[in-house]
Design a protein around this motif. Structure first.
Motif, PDB file in Angstrom:
ATOM      1  N   THR A 412      48.498  65.157  35.000  1.00 14.63           N
ATOM      2  CA  THR A 412      48.313  66.472  34.379  1.00 14.63           C
ATOM      3  C   THR A 412      46.857  66.932  34.321  1.00 14.63           C
ATOM      4  O   THR A 412      46.564  68.081  34.693  1.00 14.63           O
ATOM      5  CB  THR A 412      48.930  66.486  32.972  1.00 14.63           C
ATOM      6  N   PRO A 413      45.878  66.117  33.862  1.00 16.73           N
ATOM      7  CA  PRO A 413      44.493  66.628  33.767  1.00 16.73           C
ATOM      8  C   PRO A 413      43.883  66.984  35.122  1.00 16.73           C
ATOM      9  O   PRO A 413      42.921  67.750  35.166  1.00 16.73           O
ATOM     10  CB  PRO A 413      43.733  65.474  33.116  1.00 16.73           C
ATOM     11  N   LYS A 414      44.452  66.474  36.180  1.00 15.29           N
ATOM     12  CA  LYS A 414      43.938  66.784  37.520  1.00 15.29           C
ATOM     13  C   LYS A 414      44.437  68.132  38.021  1.00 15.29           C
ATOM     14  O   LYS A 414      44.026  68.594  39.089  1.00 15.29           O
ATOM     15  CB  LYS A 414      44.339  65.676  38.499  1.00 15.29           C
ATOM     16  N   MET A 415      45.346  68.766  37.240  1.00 18.42           N
ATOM     17  CA  MET A 415      45.918  70.049  37.661  1.00 18.42           C
ATOM     18  C   MET A 415      45.687  71.169  36.650  1.00 18.42           C
ATOM     19  O   MET A 415      46.153  72.287  36.850  1.00 18.42           O
ATOM     20  CB  MET A 415      47.420  69.882  37.915  1.00 18.42           C
ATOM     21  N   VAL A 416      44.979  70.886  35.544  1.00 22.50           N
ATOM     22  CA  VAL A 416      44.738  71.913  34.518  1.00 22.50           C
ATOM     23  C   VAL A 416      43.819  72.987  35.081  1.00 22.50           C
ATOM     24  O   VAL A 416      42.719  72.695  35.561  1.00 22.50           O
ATOM     25  CB  VAL A 416      44.124  71.286  33.258  1.00 22.50           C
ATOM     26  N   ASP A 417      44.236  74.229  35.007  1.00 26.22           N
ATOM     27  CA  ASP A 417      43.452  75.342  35.552  1.00 26.22           C
ATOM     28  C   ASP A 417      42.337  75.758  34.591  1.00 26.22           C
ATOM     29  O   ASP A 417      41.185  75.950  35.004  1.00 26.22           O
ATOM     30  CB  ASP A 417      44.379  76.530  35.823  1.00 26.22           C
ATOM     31  N   ARG A 418      42.662  75.875  33.288  1.00 25.49           N
ATOM     32  CA  ARG A 418      41.687  76.271  32.267  1.00 25.49           C
ATOM     33  C   ARG A 418      41.866  75.388  31.043  1.00 25.49           C
ATOM     34  O   ARG A 418      42.968  74.942  30.750  1.00 25.49           O
ATOM     35  CB  ARG A 418      41.871  77.738  31.876  1.00 25.49           C
ATOM     36  N   GLU A 419      40.793  75.174  30.317  1.00 23.99           N
ATOM     37  CA  GLU A 419      40.867  74.283  29.161  1.00 23.99           C
ATOM     38  C   GLU A 419      41.891  74.736  28.122  1.00 23.99           C
ATOM     39  O   GLU A 419      42.583  73.911  27.527  1.00 23.99           O
ATOM     40  CB  GLU A 419      39.488  74.153  28.498  1.00 23.99           C
ATOM     41  N   THR A 420      41.996  76.040  27.901  1.00 24.35           N
ATOM     42  CA  THR A 420      42.927  76.510  26.875  1.00 24.35           C
ATOM     43  C   THR A 420      44.384  76.238  27.248  1.00 24.35           C
ATOM     44  O   THR A 420      45.260  76.310  26.377  1.00 24.35           O
ATOM     45  CB  THR A 420      42.733  78.012  26.617  1.00 24.35           C
ATOM     46  N   ASP A 421      44.648  75.920  28.523  1.00 25.37           N
ATOM     47  CA  ASP A 421      46.008  75.550  28.915  1.00 25.37           C
ATOM     48  C   ASP A 421      46.428  74.226  28.287  1.00 25.37           C
ATOM     49  O   ASP A 421      47.623  73.922  28.210  1.00 25.37           O
ATOM     50  CB  ASP A 421      46.118  75.434  30.443  1.00 25.37           C
ATOM     51  N   CYS A 422      45.459  73.430  27.849  1.00 27.02           N
ATOM     52  CA  CYS A 422      45.778  72.111  27.288  1.00 27.02           C
ATOM     53  C   CYS A 422      46.595  72.207  26.002  1.00 27.02           C
ATOM     54  O   CYS A 422      47.382  71.299  25.701  1.00 27.02           O
ATOM     55  CB  CYS A 422      44.496  71.327  27.011  1.00 27.02           C
ATOM     56  N   ARG A 423      46.400  73.287  25.249  1.00 26.96           N
ATOM     57  CA  ARG A 423      47.115  73.378  23.967  1.00 26.96           C
ATOM     58  C   ARG A 423      48.628  73.514  24.167  1.00 26.96           C
ATOM     59  O   ARG A 423      49.391  72.709  23.604  1.00 26.96           O
ATOM     60  CB  ARG A 423      46.561  74.538  23.152  1.00 26.96           C
ATOM     61  N   PRO A 424      49.140  74.495  24.931  1.00 31.07           N
ATOM     62  CA  PRO A 424      50.600  74.548  25.107  1.00 31.07           C
ATOM     63  C   PRO A 424      51.147  73.369  25.900  1.00 31.07           C
ATOM     64  O   PRO A 424      52.267  72.914  25.650  1.00 31.07           O
ATOM     65  CB  PRO A 424      50.819  75.872  25.851  1.00 31.07           C
ATOM     66  N   ILE A 425      50.349  72.854  26.852  1.00 32.28           N
ATOM     67  CA  ILE A 425      50.839  71.755  27.677  1.00 32.28           C
ATOM     68  C   ILE A 425      50.854  70.450  26.891  1.00 32.28           C
ATOM     69  O   ILE A 425      51.856  69.728  26.879  1.00 32.28           O
ATOM     70  CB  ILE A 425      49.981  71.617  28.953  1.00 32.28           C
ATOM     71  N   GLY A 426      49.753  70.124  26.223  1.00 33.26           N
ATOM     72  CA  GLY A 426      49.662  68.854  25.512  1.00 33.26           C
ATOM     73  C   GLY A 426      50.420  68.850  24.204  1.00 33.26           C
ATOM     74  O   GLY A 426      51.303  68.008  23.990  1.00 33.26           O
ATOM     75  N   TYR A 427      50.109  69.796  23.325  1.00 29.61           N
ATOM     76  CA  TYR A 427      50.749  69.813  22.001  1.00 29.61           C
ATOM     77  C   TYR A 427      52.151  70.421  22.072  1.00 29.61           C
ATOM     78  O   TYR A 427      53.105  69.894  21.499  1.00 29.61           O
ATOM     79  CB  TYR A 427      49.881  70.595  21.017  1.00 29.61           C
ATOM     80  N   GLY A 428      52.278  71.531  22.806  1.00 32.07           N
ATOM     81  CA  GLY A 428      53.556  72.242  22.851  1.00 32.07           C
ATOM     82  C   GLY A 428      54.666  71.441  23.507  1.00 32.07           C
ATOM     83  O   GLY A 428      55.796  71.395  23.006  1.00 32.07           O
ATOM     84  N   ALA A 429      54.375  70.794  24.642  1.00 31.37           N
ATOM     85  CA  ALA A 429      55.411  70.023  25.328  1.00 31.37           C
ATOM     86  C   ALA A 429      55.908  68.874  24.465  1.00 31.37           C
ATOM     87  O   ALA A 429      57.097  68.536  24.476  1.00 31.37           O
ATOM     88  CB  ALA A 429      54.872  69.497  26.656  1.00 31.37           C
ATOM     89  N   MET A 430      54.999  68.269  23.689  1.00 30.33           N
ATOM     90  CA  MET A 430      55.412  67.165  22.826  1.00 30.33           C
ATOM     91  C   MET A 430      56.308  67.660  21.697  1.00 30.33           C
ATOM     92  O   MET A 430      57.248  66.958  21.289  1.00 30.33           O
ATOM     93  CB  MET A 430      54.177  66.454  22.273  1.00 30.33           C
ATOM     94  N   LEU A 431      56.051  68.858  21.172  1.00 28.30           N
ATOM     95  CA  LEU A 431      56.945  69.404  20.152  1.00 28.30           C
ATOM     96  C   LEU A 431      58.346  69.615  20.714  1.00 28.30           C
ATOM     97  O   LEU A 431      59.349  69.358  20.026  1.00 28.30           O
ATOM     98  CB  LEU A 431      56.393  70.733  19.628  1.00 28.30           C
ATOM     99  N   ILE A 432      58.435  70.079  21.958  1.00 27.14           N
ATOM    100  CA  ILE A 432      59.748  70.257  22.575  1.00 27.14           C
ATOM    101  C   ILE A 432      60.447  68.903  22.703  1.00 27.14           C
ATOM    102  O   ILE A 432      61.660  68.788  22.494  1.00 27.14           O
ATOM    103  CB  ILE A 432      59.619  70.933  23.954  1.00 27.14           C
ATOM    104  N   GLU A 433      59.677  67.864  23.029  1.00 24.02           N
ATOM    105  CA  GLU A 433      60.294  66.544  23.113  1.00 24.02           C
ATOM    106  C   GLU A 433      60.772  66.081  21.752  1.00 24.02           C
ATOM    107  O   GLU A 433      61.818  65.430  21.638  1.00 24.02           O
ATOM    108  CB  GLU A 433      59.328  65.525  23.701  1.00 24.02           C
ATOM    109  N   GLY A 434      60.007  66.382  20.698  1.00 25.78           N
ATOM    110  CA  GLY A 434      60.482  66.061  19.356  1.00 25.78           C
ATOM    111  C   GLY A 434      61.794  66.762  19.049  1.00 25.78           C
ATOM    112  O   GLY A 434      62.692  66.188  18.409  1.00 25.78           O
ATOM    113  N   LEU A 435      61.916  68.027  19.512  1.00 26.10           N
ATOM    114  CA  LEU A 435      63.164  68.769  19.325  1.00 26.10           C
ATOM    115  C   LEU A 435      64.308  68.098  20.078  1.00 26.10           C
ATOM    116  O   LEU A 435      65.441  68.038  19.587  1.00 26.10           O
ATOM    117  CB  LEU A 435      62.980  70.209  19.802  1.00 26.10           C
ATOM    118  N   VAL A 436      64.014  67.568  21.272  1.00 28.30           N
ATOM    119  CA  VAL A 436      65.025  66.821  22.025  1.00 28.30           C
ATOM    120  C   VAL A 436      65.538  65.649  21.190  1.00 28.30           C
ATOM    121  O   VAL A 436      66.744  65.396  21.103  1.00 28.30           O
ATOM    122  CB  VAL A 436      64.442  66.312  23.364  1.00 28.30           C
ATOM    123  N   GLY A 437      64.600  64.926  20.561  1.00 33.98           N
ATOM    124  CA  GLY A 437      64.994  63.793  19.731  1.00 33.98           C
ATOM    125  C   GLY A 437      65.862  64.198  18.555  1.00 33.98           C
ATOM    126  O   GLY A 437      66.847  63.523  18.224  1.00 33.98           O
TER     127      GLY A 437
END
Length: 719
Positions: A412-437
């Protein structure tokens, strides 16, 4: 007390929304100060192979697909043995304050350090000794995680073998007989059992009977065939010899759909980056329609002339996923890995959204107790230990998982276009996984307890638990709910003793999605449940497989880092011979454990090892914060690190002295298995200790001498 799942779901959604809106914003703006003017390694190290700027939503899909494996689906299901409340609390609090924090911060610091792996960040922030300790722990966890995830896919696609209790009996229906089907693999012989057999699973108690509604194949050692006699009522009675197994076929539907996602992903990758460069929406529509079409076409494969081509044995499924993992790790990331994970995320997130809506509409009552008094102190079918610490070890990926830190510092860090993309990708994706659980936990907790334990207690263990469960099941005697035998008739499969959590989740999902649309029930109910059950099995296999391809690539990166210290060209990620060699070694390692059926030998310690890796990641990120002059914010990582340390260290002590390893040595005389697990556990604990001592020394040095800090990035922000 009855608990309605709708209110739980609404509360969880509200908490996750607040966590993303406020806590992730605090982390992004105050703790790490995201800055789009700072170029990312996708631009500064662009090679079109591993470093490639990627649209944030495409990368979100890849990242979510990569981190979402068996953990958020299976862990919460197995944790129901403790009751639903401990797992629910851990999922909600853990993901907001621990898991999402780890994923987000590791992604940010890896992006700011030229896409370095976790071991590379440890070398830069702490030193070479810490890096070596981290690398050893990572390689171990990767291989065992991929083997464990792979065997779940193999069971879903290639079938599984369910051990039968020795000397149990099968009473066949009148006017039916067992048929000899010839020689099987590895010195076994196969027998076909007709539908409707009564299974007397406890040789000491003939009143304990299960009805097996469908026919099945029984595999027995060739030297000990089953004995056949005639009962008092004239029915044929078969006595099962030791080491007999019931063979459960795989899913041709799932194999077909998953196979179709590969050419669809190749088309989407070429369309997005070559044919119509930058047309993400067009490519997404083509890919989404293709995946949906493959999903619905897959339902027609069973029973069709194409079924033999997609009905794989366990060995064939192992070679197939190993071959796919090898190819996906070698090809450019934009061509197959990223678009396939992105497309898989449509089906993953779409199915989870459908389940959330299904829970809100059906509003099933949670039938599992909030706290299960029978197993709260231990002795359950899955975990011999108590709620603390085992519920926190059982539920990994939905709350916090060390494996995620490898993705956040891998592809993932090798494909990040802009730093602000890290927030939805890093924090947001994990919240969705928590919802899966949470959704998986609700699906399992909504099943009647009798049905849950009928599925999750193996046929071999059945006699030991049949009486123990009576107090829990007594209140369900007059409840209005279908029996597992009725569900078996609806889905056309035997479900008793199908341990591991996957079948339980599929039954729970099918029940919720069927009850959510009462207008379509009636005479269509059986067809609906059968469809959703088989869809869920395919969904679970697809969910897990996307972790295997990314995990293999990350393992290749890590191994190349080590090999590069021996000979520099092997460390070059763009050098094809080095990539092939490292990928072959990683793929062969995890495939070996599956093919030899030896995953179980070291699997009991995987949950603990995975959480130890999360502890390692949090310690490394804490050091990065100290080096960046952000010591006043280290509480965001040290608090979850302290809790994870308490659960993992307690687990290590209990597994060595009480629940597993000592018993294998003293009771079972299995010295190899016991001492191997003890040695590996102590090795991991030693790695953590080395890392912590090195990191603590770094914290003290930087606190006393701020001039010793490590710079945030080798590439300064453009001002």
């Amino acid at each position: 007390m009855s608990v309605s799942s709708m209110w739980i779901m609404l509360g969880v959604l509200a908490i996750f929304a607040v966590a993303y809106r406020f806590y992730s914003a605090f982390l992004a703006s105050r703790v790490v100060e995201l800055d789009d003017r700072r170029p990312t390694p996708a631009h500064t190290k662009y090679d079109g192979q591993n470093f490639h700027p990627t649209n944030r939503w495409v990368l979100f899909g890849h990242h979510f697909a990569a981190i979402s494996g068996a953990g958020p689906l299976i862990g919460p299901v197995l944790a129901i043995q403790f009751g639903f409340l401990p797992g629910l609390i851990w999922l909600v609090i853990g993901v907001c304050l621990a898991g999402a924090v780890q994923d987000f911060l590791v992604l940010v610091f890896s992006t700011r350090r030229e896409g370095l792996s976790l071991a590379g960040i440890a070398r830069r922030e702490i030193g070479p000794i810490a890096s070596t300790a981290t690398g050893l722990a990572i390689l171990y966890v990767i291989v065992i995680a991929l083997a464990g995830l792979g065997i779940v896919v193999v069971k879903a696609l290639g079938g599984e073998e369910v051990a039968m209790p020795a000397y149990a009996r099968l009473v066949l229906p009148s006017d039916s007989a067992m048929a000899d089907s010839g020689a099987g693999p590895a010195g076994s012989r196969l027998f076909t059992i007709p539908p409707g057999a009564d299974f007397l699973f406890d040789p000491k108690d003939p009143t304990q009977i299960l009805r097996i509604n469908e026919g099945f194949t029984l595999s027995v050692p060739e030297v000990t065939p089953p004995s056949v006699a005639s009962g008092a009522d004239g029915r044929t009675v078969i006595t099962i010899p030791p080491r007999a197994k019931r063979l459960v076929p795989g899913s041709s539907w799932g194999t077909f759909t998953i196979a179709c996602t590969i050419p669809i992903a190749l088309l989407v990758g070429l369309y997005m980056y070559r044919i119509r460069k930058g047309k993400v929406v067009e490519a997404s529509l083509i890919g989404a329609l293709g995946v949906l079409g493959a999903t619905f076409l897959g339902a027609s494969i069973p029973g069709s002339p194409l079924e033999p081509f997609f009905s794989l044995t366990g060995t064939q499924a192992t070679y197939a996923i190993a071959g796919y993992g090898f190819i996906a790790s070698i090809l450019p990331v934009w061509l197959l890995l990223c678009p396939r994970d992105y497309l898989s995320s449509f089906l993953k997130i779409g199915t989870i959204a459908l389940l959330v809506i299904g829970v809100l509409l059906a509003n099933p009552t949670l039938r599992a107790p909030a706290i299960n008094p029978l197993f709260a102190e231990g002795g359950g079918p899955y975990f011999r230990g108590a709620i603390f610490p085992y519920v926190f070890i059982c539920i990994m990926c939905g709350a916090i998982s060390g494996f995620h830190s490898l993705v956040s510092s891998g592809t993932t860090p090798k494909m990040v276009d802009r730093e602000t993309d890290c927030r939805p990708i890093g924090y947001g994706a994990m919240l969705i996984e928590g919802l899966v659980g949470v959704v998986a936990l609700i699906a399992a907790a909504a099943l009647p307890s009798s049905m849950y334990y009928d599925i999750n207690i193996s046929l071999e263990q059945r006699p030991a638990f049949s009486k123990k469960l009576d107090p829990l099941l007594a209140h369900e005697a007059d409840a209005n709910h279908p029996t597992l035998a009725e569900v078996e008739e609806q889905v056309g499969e035997s479900l008793h003793g199908r341990t591991g959590g996957a079948v339980t989740l599929a039954v729970g999902m099918a029940s919720i999605l069927t009850e959510a649309v009462p207008a379509l029930q009636g005479r269509f109910r059986d067809q609906l449940i059968a469809f959703w059950y088989h869809f869920a099995i395919m969904f679970e296999a697809l969910f897990i497989l996307t972790t295997i391809d990314t995990g293999t690539r990350i393992g290749r990166f890590m191994l190349q880092e080590f090999l590069g210290r021996l000979w520099k060209p092997l460390g070059n990620l763009d050098w094809l011979p080095g990539s092939i060699l490292a990928t072959f070694l990683i793929t062969s390692a995890w495939a070996y454990f599956i093919l030899t059926n030896s995953v179980a030998t070291i699997w009991p310690m995987f949950g603990m090892a995975n959480q130890l890796l999360a502890l390692i990641a949090l310690v490394i990120v804490t050091t990065a914060l100290v080096n960046a002059g952000k010591a006043r914010f280290v509480w965001v990582t040290l608090l979850p690190a302290a809790f994870v340390a308490s659960t993992t260290l307690t687990t290590a002590f209990k597994e060595i002295t009480e629940t597993y390893y000592a018993g294998w040595i003293l009771r079972d005389r299995d010295y190899l298995k016991g001492w191997l697990n003890i040695s590996l556990t102590l090795l991991l604990l030693g790695c953590v200790l080395v890392l912590f001592v090195s990191a603590a020394g770094r914290w003290i040095t930087v606190t006393r001498q701020p001039s010793r800090r490590v710079s945030e990035s080798t590439t300064p922000a453009a001002r």
